[in-house]
Design a protein around this motif. Structure first.
Motif, PDB file in Angstrom:
ATOM      1  N   ILE A   1      -3.337  -4.863  -9.756  1.00 47.73           N
ATOM      2  CA  ILE A   1      -3.630  -5.569  -8.508  1.00 47.73           C
ATOM      3  C   ILE A   1      -4.090  -4.588  -7.438  1.00 47.73           C
ATOM      4  N   VAL A   2      -3.413  -3.459  -7.322  1.00 44.96           N
ATOM      5  CA  VAL A   2      -3.771  -2.453  -6.322  1.00 44.96           C
ATOM      6  C   VAL A   2      -5.160  -1.884  -6.614  1.00 44.96           C
ATOM      7  N   LEU A   3      -5.426  -1.541  -7.858  1.00 46.88           N
ATOM      8  CA  LEU A   3      -6.744  -1.006  -8.220  1.00 46.88           C
ATOM      9  C   LEU A   3      -7.850  -2.020  -7.924  1.00 46.88           C
ATOM     10  N   LEU A   4      -7.625  -3.270  -8.271  1.00 41.67           N
ATOM     11  CA  LEU A   4      -8.634  -4.297  -8.018  1.00 41.67           C
ATOM     12  C   LEU A   4      -8.848  -4.512  -6.519  1.00 41.67           C
ATOM     13  N   ALA A   5      -7.789  -4.463  -5.736  1.00 42.34           N
ATOM     14  CA  ALA A   5      -7.929  -4.608  -4.278  1.00 42.34           C
ATOM     15  C   ALA A   5      -8.758  -3.461  -3.705  1.00 42.34           C
ATOM     16  N   ILE A   6      -8.508  -2.245  -4.168  1.00 41.22           N
ATOM     17  CA  ILE A   6      -9.277  -1.090  -3.683  1.00 41.22           C
ATOM     18  C   ILE A   6     -10.752  -1.253  -4.061  1.00 41.22           C
ATOM     19  N   LEU A   7     -11.007  -1.680  -5.291  1.00 40.47           N
ATOM     20  CA  LEU A   7     -12.393  -1.891  -5.718  1.00 40.47           C
ATOM     21  C   LEU A   7     -13.080  -2.953  -4.867  1.00 40.47           C
ATOM     22  N   ARG A   8     -12.363  -4.017  -4.529  1.00 37.12           N
ATOM     23  CA  ARG A   8     -12.935  -5.086  -3.697  1.00 37.12           C
ATOM     24  C   ARG A   8     -13.251  -4.583  -2.292  1.00 37.12           C
ATOM     25  N   LEU A   9     -12.417  -3.713  -1.759  1.00 42.75           N
ATOM     26  CA  LEU A   9     -12.570  -3.247  -0.378  1.00 42.75           C
ATOM     27  C   LEU A   9     -13.612  -2.151  -0.220  1.00 42.75           C
ATOM     28  N   GLY A  10     -13.889  -1.420  -1.269  1.00 44.97           N
ATOM     29  CA  GLY A  10     -14.857  -0.332  -1.176  1.00 44.97           C
ATOM     30  C   GLY A  10     -14.390   0.746  -0.208  1.00 44.97           C
ATOM     31  N   GLU A  11     -15.265   1.151   0.688  1.00 43.36           N
ATOM     32  CA  GLU A  11     -14.963   2.267   1.589  1.00 43.36           C
ATOM     33  C   GLU A  11     -13.926   1.934   2.658  1.00 43.36           C
ATOM     34  N   ASP A  12     -13.533   0.673   2.767  1.00 45.83           N
ATOM     35  CA  ASP A  12     -12.565   0.268   3.789  1.00 45.83           C
ATOM     36  C   ASP A  12     -11.150   0.132   3.212  1.00 45.83           C
ATOM     37  N   ALA A  13     -10.869   0.801   2.102  1.00 42.50           N
ATOM     38  CA  ALA A  13      -9.570   0.667   1.441  1.00 42.50           C
ATOM     39  C   ALA A  13      -8.564   1.681   1.979  1.00 42.50           C
ATOM     40  N   TYR A  14      -7.670   1.214   2.820  1.00 45.74           N
ATOM     41  CA  TYR A  14      -6.521   2.014   3.273  1.00 45.74           C
ATOM     42  C   TYR A  14      -5.325   1.079   3.291  1.00 45.74           C
ATOM     43  N   GLY A  15      -4.151   1.601   3.532  1.00 46.24           N
ATOM     44  CA  GLY A  15      -2.912   0.836   3.370  1.00 46.24           C
ATOM     45  C   GLY A  15      -2.934  -0.576   3.918  1.00 46.24           C
ATOM     46  N   VAL A  16      -3.292  -0.741   5.178  1.00 39.51           N
ATOM     47  CA  VAL A  16      -3.251  -2.060   5.823  1.00 39.51           C
ATOM     48  C   VAL A  16      -4.235  -3.019   5.167  1.00 39.51           C
ATOM     49  N   THR A  17      -5.462  -2.563   4.901  1.00 38.38           N
ATOM     50  CA  THR A  17      -6.459  -3.460   4.319  1.00 38.38           C
ATOM     51  C   THR A  17      -6.131  -3.780   2.862  1.00 38.38           C
ATOM     52  N   ILE A  18      -5.552  -2.821   2.148  1.00 36.89           N
ATOM     53  CA  ILE A  18      -5.160  -3.078   0.759  1.00 36.89           C
ATOM     54  C   ILE A  18      -4.070  -4.143   0.724  1.00 36.89           C
ATOM     55  N   ARG A  19      -3.069  -4.012   1.576  1.00 35.54           N
ATOM     56  CA  ARG A  19      -1.997  -5.023   1.639  1.00 35.54           C
ATOM     57  C   ARG A  19      -2.559  -6.387   1.993  1.00 35.54           C
ATOM     58  N   ALA A  20      -3.484  -6.434   2.961  1.00 33.74           N
ATOM     59  CA  ALA A  20      -4.068  -7.706   3.380  1.00 33.74           C
ATOM     60  C   ALA A  20      -4.881  -8.333   2.246  1.00 33.74           C
ATOM     61  N   GLU A  21      -5.628  -7.525   1.510  1.00 36.50           N
ATOM     62  CA  GLU A  21      -6.432  -8.039   0.394  1.00 36.50           C
ATOM     63  C   GLU A  21      -5.536  -8.583  -0.709  1.00 36.50           C
ATOM     64  N   ILE A  22      -4.466  -7.882  -1.002  1.00 37.67           N
ATOM     65  CA  ILE A  22      -3.517  -8.359  -2.010  1.00 37.67           C
ATOM     66  C   ILE A  22      -2.914  -9.688  -1.571  1.00 37.67           C
ATOM     67  N   ALA A  23      -2.509  -9.779  -0.313  1.00 39.87           N
ATOM     68  CA  ALA A  23      -1.922 -11.014   0.204  1.00 39.87           C
ATOM     69  C   ALA A  23      -2.926 -12.167   0.147  1.00 39.87           C
ATOM     70  N   ALA A  24      -4.168 -11.898   0.527  1.00 43.78           N
ATOM     71  CA  ALA A  24      -5.189 -12.951   0.551  1.00 43.78           C
ATOM     72  C   ALA A  24      -5.530 -13.454  -0.851  1.00 43.78           C
ATOM     73  N   CYS A  25      -5.511 -12.572  -1.826  1.00 44.34           N
ATOM     74  CA  CYS A  25      -5.942 -12.941  -3.179  1.00 44.34           C
ATOM     75  C   CYS A  25      -4.807 -13.373  -4.100  1.00 44.34           C
ATOM     76  N   THR A  26      -3.582 -12.970  -3.796  1.00 48.00           N
ATOM     77  CA  THR A  26      -2.479 -13.234  -4.731  1.00 48.00           C
ATOM     78  C   THR A  26      -1.300 -13.979  -4.118  1.00 48.00           C
ATOM     79  N   ASP A  27      -1.304 -14.180  -2.821  1.00 45.96           N
ATOM     80  CA  ASP A  27      -0.154 -14.772  -2.115  1.00 45.96           C
ATOM     81  C   ASP A  27       1.105 -13.924  -2.249  1.00 45.96           C
ATOM     82  N   ARG A  28       0.936 -12.650  -2.571  1.00 41.51           N
ATOM     83  CA  ARG A  28       2.050 -11.693  -2.588  1.00 41.51           C
ATOM     84  C   ARG A  28       1.894 -10.794  -1.378  1.00 41.51           C
TER      85      ARG A  28
END
Length: 108
Positions: A10-37
């Motif tokens: 899940i973390v790897l896929l979130a980073i891949l989705r975010l591209g150059e904007d992948a840092y802690g806050v955006t990774i957590r937000a992407e995981i929450a948006a895509c997985t409800d976790r």
């Protein structure tokens, strides 16, 4: 290489989705948006550190910003090994899903 755990994928896929904007806050937000976790920062950074130790992600520090009180963001990118590992894990899941009919899952 040892197989990836679910949260590592899940973390790897979130980073891949975010591209150059992948840092802690955006990774957590992407995981929450895509997985409800909503992973805790501690769980996320422990996983990011473990993925970096395995050579699956690399991190770099951005420039400090006044909005962050002079602190820099730690940006993450997935390495070639990380892409290969998550692709292998996803191929394994696809093979397991093949022929199954699950509610709400396309192409299963």
């Amino acid at each position: 290489m040892a197989p990836l755990g679910e949260f590592e994928q899940i973390v790897l896929l979130a980073i891949l989705r975010l591209g150059e904007d992948a840092y802690g806050v955006t990774i957590r937000a992407e995981i929450a948006a895509c997985t409800d976790r909503e992973p805790t920062p501690g769980a996320l950074y422990t996983t990011l550190d473990r993925l970096e130790e395995k050579g699956l992600v690399k991190s770099r520090m951005g420039d400090p910003t006044p909005a962050r009180g002079g602190r820099a963001k730690r940006f993450f990118t997935v390495t070639k090994s990380g892409v290969s590992a998550v692709a292998q894990a996803q191929r394994s899941f696809q093979r397991l899903l093949k022929g199954l009919k699950l509610p709400g899952v396309a192409h299963a």
